[in-house]
Design an enzyme around this catalytic site. Structure first.
Site, PDB file in Angstrom:
ATOM      1  CE  LYS A  78      -1.922   2.506   3.260  1.00 44.24           C
ATOM      2  NZ  LYS A  78      -1.938   3.868   2.642  1.00 44.24           N
ATOM      3  CD  GLU A 137      -3.638   8.283   2.799  1.00 48.49           C
ATOM      4  OE1 GLU A 137      -3.946   8.857   3.857  1.00 48.49           O
ATOM      5  OE2 GLU A 137      -2.884   7.296   2.752  1.00 48.49           O
ATOM      6  N   GLY A 189       7.200   5.795   7.935  1.00 49.56           N
ATOM      7  CA  GLY A 189       6.304   6.923   8.139  1.00 49.56           C
ATOM      8  C   GLY A 189       6.571   7.598   9.462  1.00 49.56           C
ATOM      9  N   GLY A 190       5.527   8.199  10.023  1.00 47.89           N
ATOM     10  CA  GLY A 190       5.669   8.988  11.235  1.00 47.89           C
ATOM     11  C   GLY A 190       5.717   8.163  12.510  1.00 47.89           C
ATOM     12  CB  THR A 195       1.559   6.197  11.927  1.00 46.74           C
ATOM     13  OG1 THR A 195       0.814   7.398  11.720  1.00 46.74           O
ATOM     14  CG2 THR A 195       0.886   5.053  11.183  1.00 46.74           C
ATOM     15  N   GLY A 196       3.755   4.753  13.697  1.00 45.82           N
ATOM     16  CA  GLY A 196       4.608   3.598  13.955  1.00 45.82           C
ATOM     17  C   GLY A 196       4.343   2.962  15.305  1.00 45.82           C
ATOM     18  CD  GLU A 253      13.211   5.625   7.868  1.00 47.25           C
ATOM     19  OE1 GLU A 253      12.785   6.451   8.703  1.00 47.25           O
ATOM     20  OE2 GLU A 253      13.458   5.900   6.690  1.00 47.25           O
ATOM     21  CB  CYS A 300      13.156   9.955   6.720  1.00 46.92           C
ATOM     22  SG  CYS A 300      14.121   8.926   5.606  1.00 46.92           S
ATOM     23  CD  GLU A 319      10.745  13.198  10.511  1.00 51.44           C
ATOM     24  OE1 GLU A 319      11.596  12.775   9.727  1.00 51.44           O
ATOM     25  OE2 GLU A 319       9.834  12.484  10.990  1.00 51.44           O
TER      26      GLU A 319
END
Length: 495
Positions: free
Chosen positions: A174, A177, A227-228, A231-232, A249, A283, A384
Protein backbone atom coordinates in the site's frame (compact mmCIF):
# COMPACT_ATOMS: atom_id res chain seq x y z
CA UNK A 1 -10.86 2.74 -11.75
CA UNK A 2 -9.23 -0.67 -11.80
CA UNK A 3 -6.07 0.15 -9.83
CA UNK A 4 -6.31 -2.60 -7.21
CA UNK A 5 -4.25 -5.67 -8.10
CA UNK A 6 -5.33 -8.82 -6.29
CA UNK A 7 -4.42 -12.40 -7.13
CA UNK A 8 -3.04 -11.46 -10.52
CA UNK A 9 -6.01 -9.36 -11.66
CA UNK A 10 -6.68 -5.63 -11.84
CA UNK A 11 -9.99 -4.73 -10.24
CA UNK A 12 -12.04 -1.94 -8.76
CA UNK A 13 -12.63 -1.62 -5.03
CA UNK A 14 -15.61 -3.17 -3.30
CA UNK A 15 -16.32 0.15 -1.57
CA UNK A 16 -18.71 2.70 -3.05
CA UNK A 17 -16.80 5.86 -2.08
CA UNK A 18 -16.32 6.92 -5.70
CA UNK A 19 -12.55 6.77 -5.38
CA UNK A 20 -9.96 9.30 -4.28
CA UNK A 21 -8.67 12.24 -6.28
CA UNK A 22 -4.87 12.40 -6.63
CA UNK A 23 -3.73 16.04 -6.63
CA UNK A 24 -0.73 17.73 -8.22
CA UNK A 25 0.99 19.71 -5.43
CA UNK A 26 2.25 22.26 -7.95
CA UNK A 27 -1.19 23.72 -8.66
CA UNK A 28 -3.75 21.67 -6.74
CA UNK A 29 -5.23 20.20 -9.93
CA UNK A 30 -6.57 16.65 -10.09
CA UNK A 31 -4.19 14.28 -11.86
CA UNK A 32 -6.55 11.32 -11.75
CA UNK A 33 -8.99 9.50 -9.50
CA UNK A 34 -8.03 6.10 -8.13
CA UNK A 35 -9.93 3.29 -6.47
CA UNK A 36 -10.09 3.31 -2.70
CA UNK A 37 -10.02 -0.08 -1.02
CA UNK A 38 -11.90 -1.16 2.07
CA UNK A 39 -11.50 -3.99 4.60
CA UNK A 40 -13.02 -6.55 2.21
CA UNK A 41 -10.40 -5.71 -0.42
CA UNK A 42 -7.61 -6.09 2.12
CA UNK A 43 -9.04 -9.43 3.19
CA UNK A 44 -9.09 -10.60 -0.44
CA UNK A 45 -5.52 -9.41 -0.97
CA UNK A 46 -4.23 -11.14 2.16
CA UNK A 47 -6.11 -14.33 1.23
CA UNK A 48 -4.47 -14.28 -2.21
CA UNK A 49 -1.04 -13.73 -0.69
CA UNK A 50 -1.70 -16.52 1.82
CA UNK A 51 -2.64 -18.99 -0.90
CA UNK A 52 0.35 -18.01 -2.98
CA UNK A 53 2.63 -18.60 -0.02
CA UNK A 54 1.09 -21.79 1.34
CA UNK A 55 0.37 -23.55 -1.95
CA UNK A 56 2.07 -21.49 -4.65
CA UNK A 57 5.39 -21.83 -6.39
CA UNK A 58 7.16 -18.63 -5.35
CA UNK A 59 8.46 -19.63 -1.87
CA UNK A 60 9.92 -22.85 -3.26
CA UNK A 61 11.32 -21.24 -6.42
CA UNK A 62 15.10 -21.46 -6.48
CA UNK A 63 17.14 -18.46 -5.42
CA UNK A 64 18.54 -18.32 -8.92
CA UNK A 65 15.11 -18.10 -10.55
CA UNK A 66 13.85 -15.48 -8.10
CA UNK A 67 17.02 -13.47 -8.75
CA UNK A 68 16.30 -13.65 -12.49
CA UNK A 69 12.86 -12.09 -11.91
CA UNK A 70 14.39 -9.28 -9.85
CA UNK A 71 16.82 -8.56 -12.66
CA UNK A 72 13.97 -8.42 -15.16
CA UNK A 73 12.25 -5.89 -12.92
CA UNK A 74 15.43 -3.80 -12.95
CA UNK A 75 15.54 -3.91 -16.74
CA UNK A 76 11.92 -2.78 -16.96
CA UNK A 77 12.66 0.09 -14.57
CA UNK A 78 15.38 1.23 -16.95
CA UNK A 79 12.98 0.96 -19.89
CA UNK A 80 10.26 3.01 -18.16
CA UNK A 81 12.57 5.41 -16.33
CA UNK A 82 11.03 8.58 -17.75
CA UNK A 83 7.44 7.48 -17.12
CA UNK A 84 8.17 6.61 -13.50
CA UNK A 85 10.19 9.79 -12.92
CA UNK A 86 7.31 11.85 -14.26
CA UNK A 87 4.86 9.99 -12.01
CA UNK A 88 7.01 10.88 -9.01
CA UNK A 89 7.34 14.52 -10.04
CA UNK A 90 3.66 15.27 -10.64
CA UNK A 91 2.54 13.17 -7.66
CA UNK A 92 4.97 14.40 -4.98
CA UNK A 93 6.03 17.78 -6.37
CA UNK A 94 9.72 16.88 -6.52
CA UNK A 95 11.78 17.81 -9.54
CA UNK A 96 12.01 15.52 -12.54
CA UNK A 97 15.75 15.23 -11.91
CA UNK A 98 15.03 13.92 -8.40
CA UNK A 99 12.51 11.46 -9.83
CA UNK A 100 15.11 10.11 -12.23
CA UNK A 101 17.56 9.66 -9.37
CA UNK A 102 14.91 7.68 -7.48
CA UNK A 103 14.31 5.33 -10.42
CA UNK A 104 18.05 4.79 -10.88
CA UNK A 105 18.44 4.07 -7.18
CA UNK A 106 15.68 1.47 -7.05
CA UNK A 107 17.06 -0.17 -10.18
CA UNK A 108 20.29 -0.64 -8.24
CA UNK A 109 18.39 -2.03 -5.26
CA UNK A 110 16.71 -4.75 -7.34
CA UNK A 111 20.01 -5.71 -8.92
CA UNK A 112 21.76 -5.79 -5.55
CA UNK A 113 19.21 -8.14 -4.01
CA UNK A 114 19.23 -10.32 -7.11
CA UNK A 115 22.96 -10.83 -6.63
CA UNK A 116 22.70 -11.29 -2.86
CA UNK A 117 19.90 -13.86 -3.10
CA UNK A 118 21.60 -15.77 -5.89
CA UNK A 119 24.80 -16.29 -3.89
CA UNK A 120 23.15 -17.21 -0.59
CA UNK A 121 23.56 -20.87 0.34
CA UNK A 122 23.20 -20.73 4.10
CA UNK A 123 25.95 -21.22 6.66
CA UNK A 124 27.82 -24.30 7.79
CA UNK A 125 28.24 -24.65 11.55
CA UNK A 126 31.24 -26.44 13.02
CA UNK A 127 29.95 -28.42 16.02
CA UNK A 128 33.29 -30.05 16.81
CA UNK A 129 31.81 -33.51 16.16
CA UNK A 130 32.85 -35.26 12.92
CA UNK A 131 29.63 -37.28 13.01
CA UNK A 132 27.45 -34.17 12.70
CA UNK A 133 26.58 -32.01 9.73
CA UNK A 134 25.12 -28.72 10.92
CA UNK A 135 23.94 -25.79 8.84
CA UNK A 136 21.78 -22.68 9.11
CA UNK A 137 19.42 -21.99 6.21
CA UNK A 138 16.93 -19.21 5.61
CA UNK A 139 13.27 -19.39 4.73
CA UNK A 140 10.75 -16.66 3.91
CA UNK A 141 8.68 -15.23 6.75
CA UNK A 142 5.35 -15.55 4.92
CA UNK A 143 2.81 -12.87 4.03
CA UNK A 144 4.23 -9.35 4.35
CA UNK A 145 2.27 -6.10 4.57
CA UNK A 146 4.41 -3.34 3.05
CA UNK A 147 3.32 0.26 3.69
CA UNK A 148 5.26 3.13 2.10
CA UNK A 149 5.17 6.92 2.71
CA UNK A 150 4.34 9.80 0.38
CA UNK A 151 7.73 11.50 0.16
CA UNK A 152 9.56 8.68 -1.67
CA UNK A 153 6.73 6.39 -2.81
CA UNK A 154 8.69 4.39 -5.39
CA UNK A 155 11.98 4.27 -3.51
CA UNK A 156 10.58 3.23 -0.15
CA UNK A 157 8.29 0.61 -1.65
CA UNK A 158 11.17 -0.95 -3.59
CA UNK A 159 13.42 -0.98 -0.52
CA UNK A 160 10.80 -3.34 0.94
CA UNK A 161 9.66 -5.26 -2.12
CA UNK A 162 13.06 -6.23 -3.53
CA UNK A 163 14.28 -8.10 -0.42
CA UNK A 164 10.82 -9.42 0.45
CA UNK A 165 10.41 -10.99 -3.00
CA UNK A 166 14.03 -12.09 -3.15
CA UNK A 167 13.55 -14.01 0.10
CA UNK A 168 10.47 -15.80 -1.27
CA UNK A 169 7.69 -13.99 0.56
CA UNK A 170 4.29 -12.95 -0.75
CA UNK A 171 3.09 -9.41 -0.20
CA UNK A 172 0.28 -6.92 0.14
CA UNK A 173 1.51 -3.42 -0.68
CA UNK A 174 0.00 0.00 0.00
CA UNK A 175 1.46 3.34 -1.05
CA UNK A 176 0.35 6.55 0.61
CA UNK A 177 -3.11 7.63 -0.49
CA UNK A 178 -1.50 10.96 -1.50
CA UNK A 179 1.04 9.48 -3.92
CA UNK A 180 -0.09 6.14 -5.40
CA UNK A 181 0.79 6.57 -9.08
CA UNK A 182 4.33 5.14 -9.28
CA UNK A 183 3.38 2.11 -7.20
CA UNK A 184 0.51 1.28 -9.55
CA UNK A 185 2.97 1.40 -12.45
CA UNK A 186 5.55 -0.62 -10.50
CA UNK A 187 3.10 -3.43 -9.79
CA UNK A 188 2.33 -3.65 -13.51
CA UNK A 189 6.08 -4.01 -14.17
CA UNK A 190 6.34 -6.76 -11.55
CA UNK A 191 3.58 -8.70 -13.27
CA UNK A 192 5.28 -8.16 -16.63
CA UNK A 193 8.55 -9.45 -15.16
CA UNK A 194 6.92 -12.75 -14.24
CA UNK A 195 6.00 -12.42 -10.58
CA UNK A 196 3.26 -15.08 -10.13
CA UNK A 197 -0.33 -14.22 -9.28
CA UNK A 198 -0.92 -13.61 -5.59
CA UNK A 199 2.73 -12.84 -4.80
CA UNK A 200 2.25 -9.07 -5.07
CA UNK A 201 -1.16 -7.60 -4.26
CA UNK A 202 -1.87 -3.86 -4.38
CA UNK A 203 -4.47 -2.04 -2.31
CA UNK A 204 -4.99 1.72 -2.23
CA UNK A 205 -6.55 3.87 0.43
CA UNK A 206 -6.16 5.69 3.71
CA UNK A 207 -3.79 4.38 6.32
CA UNK A 208 -6.42 4.62 9.05
CA UNK A 209 -8.63 2.14 7.18
CA UNK A 210 -6.59 0.09 4.72
CA UNK A 211 -3.25 0.29 6.49
CA UNK A 212 -4.71 -0.63 9.86
CA UNK A 213 -6.45 -3.66 8.37
CA UNK A 214 -3.16 -4.76 6.75
CA UNK A 215 -1.47 -4.62 10.14
CA UNK A 216 -3.99 -6.43 12.28
CA UNK A 217 -5.09 -9.06 9.75
CA UNK A 218 -4.43 -12.55 11.18
CA UNK A 219 -3.18 -13.79 7.80
CA UNK A 220 -0.20 -11.40 7.87
CA UNK A 221 3.16 -12.52 9.28
CA UNK A 222 5.25 -9.34 8.95
CA UNK A 223 4.60 -5.61 8.72
CA UNK A 224 7.09 -3.16 7.24
CA UNK A 225 6.18 0.51 7.58
CA UNK A 226 7.94 3.78 6.82
CA UNK A 227 6.30 6.92 8.14
CA UNK A 228 5.67 8.99 11.23
CA UNK A 229 6.47 8.10 14.84
CA UNK A 230 2.90 8.24 16.15
CA UNK A 231 1.63 5.90 13.43
CA UNK A 232 4.61 3.60 13.95
CA UNK A 233 3.79 3.24 17.63
CA UNK A 234 0.19 2.28 16.81
CA UNK A 235 1.39 -0.24 14.24
CA UNK A 236 3.79 -1.80 16.73
CA UNK A 237 0.99 -2.17 19.28
CA UNK A 238 -1.43 -3.69 16.74
CA UNK A 239 1.20 -6.07 15.41
CA UNK A 240 2.00 -7.24 18.93
CA UNK A 241 -1.47 -8.76 19.23
CA UNK A 242 -0.52 -11.33 16.60
CA UNK A 243 3.18 -11.43 17.54
CA UNK A 244 3.99 -10.31 14.00
CA UNK A 245 7.47 -9.34 12.94
CA UNK A 246 7.79 -5.59 12.40
CA UNK A 247 10.25 -3.34 10.61
CA UNK A 248 9.70 0.36 11.22
CA UNK A 249 11.50 3.41 9.83
CA UNK A 250 10.04 6.39 11.66
CA UNK A 251 12.04 9.41 10.62
CA UNK A 252 14.74 11.48 12.22
CA UNK A 253 15.92 14.82 13.54
CA UNK A 254 19.30 14.75 11.90
CA UNK A 255 22.25 16.87 13.04
CA UNK A 256 24.58 18.36 10.45
CA UNK A 257 27.69 19.35 12.43
CA UNK A 258 30.05 21.94 10.91
CA UNK A 259 33.42 22.61 12.53
CA UNK A 260 35.30 25.82 11.87
CA UNK A 261 38.06 24.02 9.97
CA UNK A 262 35.68 22.60 7.36
CA UNK A 263 35.84 23.93 3.83
CA UNK A 264 33.41 26.82 4.20
CA UNK A 265 31.97 27.02 0.68
CA UNK A 266 31.50 23.27 0.36
CA UNK A 267 29.89 22.93 3.78
CA UNK A 268 27.39 25.69 2.98
CA UNK A 269 26.59 24.11 -0.37
CA UNK A 270 25.93 20.69 1.14
CA UNK A 271 23.94 22.19 4.02
CA UNK A 272 21.54 23.63 1.45
CA UNK A 273 21.05 20.20 -0.12
CA UNK A 274 20.78 18.57 3.29
CA UNK A 275 18.02 20.90 4.42
CA UNK A 276 16.08 21.79 1.30
CA UNK A 277 16.30 18.82 -1.06
CA UNK A 278 12.67 17.82 -1.89
CA UNK A 279 11.55 20.81 0.21
CA UNK A 280 12.95 19.15 3.32
CA UNK A 281 10.48 16.27 3.00
CA UNK A 282 13.18 13.69 3.58
CA UNK A 283 13.49 11.45 6.64
CA UNK A 284 17.25 12.04 6.73
CA UNK A 285 17.07 15.79 6.05
CA UNK A 286 19.79 17.84 7.72
CA UNK A 287 17.20 20.11 9.28
CA UNK A 288 19.25 20.61 12.42
CA UNK A 289 22.42 22.55 11.59
CA UNK A 290 25.11 22.81 14.29
CA UNK A 291 27.88 25.34 13.59
CA UNK A 292 31.02 26.11 15.61
CA UNK A 293 31.29 29.57 17.21
CA UNK A 294 34.20 30.82 15.14
CA UNK A 295 32.25 30.69 11.86
CA UNK A 296 28.69 30.76 13.15
CA UNK A 297 27.57 34.26 12.10
CA UNK A 298 29.30 34.13 8.73
CA UNK A 299 27.91 30.66 8.03
CA UNK A 300 24.33 31.61 8.95
CA UNK A 301 24.46 34.72 6.77
CA UNK A 302 25.81 32.91 3.71
CA UNK A 303 23.52 29.91 4.20
CA UNK A 304 20.48 32.18 4.35
CA UNK A 305 21.64 34.24 1.36
CA UNK A 306 21.91 31.14 -0.81
CA UNK A 307 18.61 29.74 0.50
CA UNK A 308 16.86 32.86 -0.77
CA UNK A 309 18.17 32.12 -4.28
CA UNK A 310 16.63 28.64 -4.53
CA UNK A 311 14.26 28.61 -7.50
CA UNK A 312 10.78 27.29 -6.66
CA UNK A 313 8.45 25.98 -9.33
CA UNK A 314 6.98 23.14 -11.32
CA UNK A 315 9.08 20.03 -10.88
CA UNK A 316 8.73 19.20 -14.57
CA UNK A 317 10.63 22.35 -15.59
CA UNK A 318 14.40 22.18 -15.91
CA UNK A 319 14.98 25.50 -14.12
CA UNK A 320 13.13 24.41 -10.96
CA UNK A 321 15.37 23.60 -8.01
CA UNK A 322 12.73 22.96 -5.36
CA UNK A 323 9.09 21.97 -5.65
CA UNK A 324 6.08 22.37 -3.35
CA UNK A 325 5.09 20.51 -0.25
CA UNK A 326 2.91 17.46 -0.82
CA UNK A 327 -0.45 18.87 0.29
CA UNK A 328 -2.22 21.90 1.68
CA UNK A 329 -2.66 20.10 4.99
CA UNK A 330 1.03 19.36 5.28
CA UNK A 331 1.98 22.93 4.44
CA UNK A 332 -0.35 24.20 7.15
CA UNK A 333 1.35 21.85 9.62
CA UNK A 334 4.79 23.20 8.69
CA UNK A 335 3.51 26.77 8.98
CA UNK A 336 2.37 26.04 12.53
CA UNK A 337 5.90 24.91 13.36
CA UNK A 338 7.26 28.16 11.92
CA UNK A 339 4.87 30.25 14.02
CA UNK A 340 5.77 28.32 17.16
CA UNK A 341 9.51 28.60 16.54
CA UNK A 342 9.20 32.39 16.27
CA UNK A 343 7.14 32.46 19.47
CA UNK A 344 9.81 30.41 21.26
CA UNK A 345 12.45 33.03 20.50
CA UNK A 346 14.37 31.82 17.46
CA UNK A 347 15.64 34.42 14.99
CA UNK A 348 13.98 34.13 11.58
CA UNK A 349 16.77 34.89 9.11
CA UNK A 350 14.91 34.18 5.88
CA UNK A 351 11.76 32.55 4.55
CA UNK A 352 8.88 31.53 6.76
CA UNK A 353 6.24 32.63 4.25
CA UNK A 354 4.61 31.52 1.03
CA UNK A 355 6.17 32.82 -2.20
CA UNK A 356 4.73 35.92 -3.88
CA UNK A 357 4.93 34.74 -7.50
CA UNK A 358 1.41 34.50 -8.99
CA UNK A 359 2.24 31.29 -10.87
CA UNK A 360 2.92 29.56 -7.55
CA UNK A 361 -0.22 30.76 -5.79
CA UNK A 362 -2.28 27.60 -6.36
CA UNK A 363 0.46 25.21 -5.26
CA UNK A 364 1.56 24.17 -1.80
CA UNK A 365 4.78 26.19 -1.70
CA UNK A 366 6.80 27.57 1.21
CA UNK A 367 9.97 29.60 0.91
CA UNK A 368 13.14 27.95 2.27
CA UNK A 369 13.27 28.98 5.91
CA UNK A 370 16.29 29.48 8.17
CA UNK A 371 16.11 30.01 11.93
CA UNK A 372 19.23 31.06 13.87
CA UNK A 373 20.03 31.21 17.59
CA UNK A 374 18.04 28.04 18.23
CA UNK A 375 18.32 25.92 21.36
CA UNK A 376 17.79 22.23 21.94
CA UNK A 377 14.56 22.84 23.87
CA UNK A 378 12.71 24.43 20.94
CA UNK A 379 9.92 22.41 19.37
CA UNK A 380 11.27 22.65 15.82
CA UNK A 381 14.65 21.40 17.03
CA UNK A 382 13.17 18.38 18.77
CA UNK A 383 10.33 17.36 16.44
CA UNK A 384 10.42 16.35 12.79
CA UNK A 385 9.05 19.35 10.88
CA UNK A 386 9.39 17.62 7.48
CA UNK A 387 9.46 20.82 5.47
CA UNK A 388 11.88 23.46 4.14
CA UNK A 389 12.88 24.61 7.61
CA UNK A 390 16.43 24.52 8.99
CA UNK A 391 17.24 25.43 12.59
CA UNK A 392 20.80 26.57 13.40
CA UNK A 393 22.49 26.05 16.78
CA UNK A 394 26.00 27.00 17.85
CA UNK A 395 28.62 24.97 19.72
CA UNK A 396 32.06 25.69 21.13
CA UNK A 397 34.05 22.46 21.00
CA UNK A 398 33.96 18.80 19.97
CA UNK A 399 32.45 17.57 23.23
CA UNK A 400 29.57 20.04 23.04
CA UNK A 401 29.00 19.22 19.37
CA UNK A 402 28.62 15.52 20.15
CA UNK A 403 26.39 16.20 23.15
CA UNK A 404 24.07 18.43 21.12
CA UNK A 405 23.98 16.07 18.14
CA UNK A 406 23.00 13.18 20.39
CA UNK A 407 20.42 15.23 22.31
CA UNK A 408 17.47 13.85 20.36
CA UNK A 409 14.90 11.10 20.72
CA UNK A 410 15.67 10.08 17.14
CA UNK A 411 18.82 8.59 15.68
CA UNK A 412 18.49 8.09 11.95
CA UNK A 413 21.36 10.02 10.36
CA UNK A 414 23.87 12.77 10.87
CA UNK A 415 26.96 14.36 9.36
CA UNK A 416 30.23 15.90 10.48
CA UNK A 417 32.19 18.49 8.49
CA UNK A 418 35.84 19.01 9.38
CA UNK A 419 39.30 19.11 7.85
CA UNK A 420 40.69 17.03 10.72
CA UNK A 421 40.51 13.33 9.77
CA UNK A 422 41.03 12.16 13.35
CA UNK A 423 38.29 14.40 14.67
CA UNK A 424 35.98 13.21 11.89
CA UNK A 425 36.40 9.60 12.96
CA UNK A 426 36.02 10.41 16.67
CA UNK A 427 32.80 12.34 16.16
CA UNK A 428 31.37 9.81 13.72
CA UNK A 429 32.06 7.06 16.25
CA UNK A 430 30.40 9.02 19.04
CA UNK A 431 27.20 9.90 17.20
CA UNK A 432 24.23 7.67 18.06
CA UNK A 433 22.76 7.59 14.58
CA UNK A 434 22.29 4.78 12.08
CA UNK A 435 24.11 6.56 9.24
CA UNK A 436 26.89 9.11 9.68
CA UNK A 437 28.39 11.01 6.75
CA UNK A 438 31.80 12.66 6.90
CA UNK A 439 32.12 15.72 4.65
CA UNK A 440 29.02 14.67 2.72
CA UNK A 441 25.25 14.41 3.15
CA UNK A 442 22.44 12.20 1.82
CA UNK A 443 24.13 9.44 -0.23
CA UNK A 444 23.25 5.81 0.40
CA UNK A 445 24.17 2.55 -1.31
CA UNK A 446 22.06 -0.62 -1.50
CA UNK A 447 24.87 -2.64 0.09
CA UNK A 448 24.82 -0.67 3.38
CA UNK A 449 22.10 -0.91 6.03
CA UNK A 450 19.69 1.97 6.53
CA UNK A 451 17.82 2.58 9.75
CA UNK A 452 18.14 4.32 13.06
CA UNK A 453 18.50 4.30 16.82
CA UNK A 454 15.83 5.27 19.34
CA UNK A 455 12.57 6.62 17.98
CA UNK A 456 13.84 6.32 14.41
CA UNK A 457 12.56 2.77 14.32
CA UNK A 458 13.12 -0.96 14.55
CA UNK A 459 15.14 -3.06 12.12
CA UNK A 460 17.09 -2.14 9.02
CA UNK A 461 16.47 -1.75 5.31
CA UNK A 462 19.07 -2.37 2.59
CA UNK A 463 22.26 -4.38 2.94
CA UNK A 464 22.32 -8.01 4.09
CA UNK A 465 20.28 -7.06 7.17
CA UNK A 466 17.54 -5.73 4.90
CA UNK A 467 17.20 -9.22 3.43
CA UNK A 468 17.27 -10.84 6.86
CA UNK A 469 14.26 -8.81 7.95
CA UNK A 470 12.21 -10.93 5.53
CA UNK A 471 13.70 -14.32 6.43
CA UNK A 472 13.53 -16.83 9.25
CA UNK A 473 16.72 -18.66 10.20
CA UNK A 474 16.47 -22.44 10.56
CA UNK A 475 19.15 -24.65 12.09
CA UNK A 476 19.38 -28.16 10.56
CA UNK A 477 21.43 -30.59 12.64
CA UNK A 478 22.15 -34.04 11.19
CA UNK A 479 23.77 -36.93 13.02
CA UNK A 480 25.34 -38.91 10.17
CA UNK A 481 26.42 -41.86 12.35
CA UNK A 482 23.66 -42.45 14.90
CA UNK A 483 24.07 -45.13 17.55
CA UNK A 484 22.11 -45.99 20.71
CA UNK A 485 22.76 -43.50 23.47
CA UNK A 486 22.15 -45.95 26.38
CA UNK A 487 21.26 -42.93 28.47
CA UNK A 488 18.32 -44.45 30.33
CA UNK A 489 18.46 -47.88 31.87
CA UNK A 490 15.20 -48.94 30.21
CA UNK A 491 16.79 -48.47 26.79
CA UNK A 492 19.57 -50.97 27.46
CA UNK A 493 19.34 -54.55 26.22
CA UNK A 494 19.07 -57.22 28.87
CA UNK A 495 22.21 -59.27 29.28
Amino acid sequence: MRELYIDGHWSDATTTTGGRAVLNPYDGSTITTVAEAGPDDVDAAVAAARRAFDTGEWPSTSNRDRAAVLRRVADLLVRDRELLARDESVDTGKTLAEGRIDVDDVTGVFRYYASLVETDSGRAVDTGDPNVVSRVVHEPVGVCSLIAPWNYPLLQMCWKLAPALGAGNTTVVKPSELTPLSTVRLVALLAEAGVPAGVVNLVLGAGSVVGAEMVRHPGVDLVSFTGGLATGRRIMAMAAEGVKKVALELGGKNPNVVFADADFDTAVDYALAAGFFHSGQVCSAGARLLVQDEVYEEFVAEFARRAELIRLGNGLRDETECGPLVSAEHRAKVERYIERTIAEGARLVTGGTRPDEPELADGYFLRPTVFADCTAEMTAVREEVFGPVVTVERFTDEAEAVALANDTDYGLAGAVWTGDASRAQRVAGALRHGTVWINDFHPYVPQAEWGGFGNSGVGRELGPSGLDEYREAKHIYQNINPAPMRWFSGARKEA
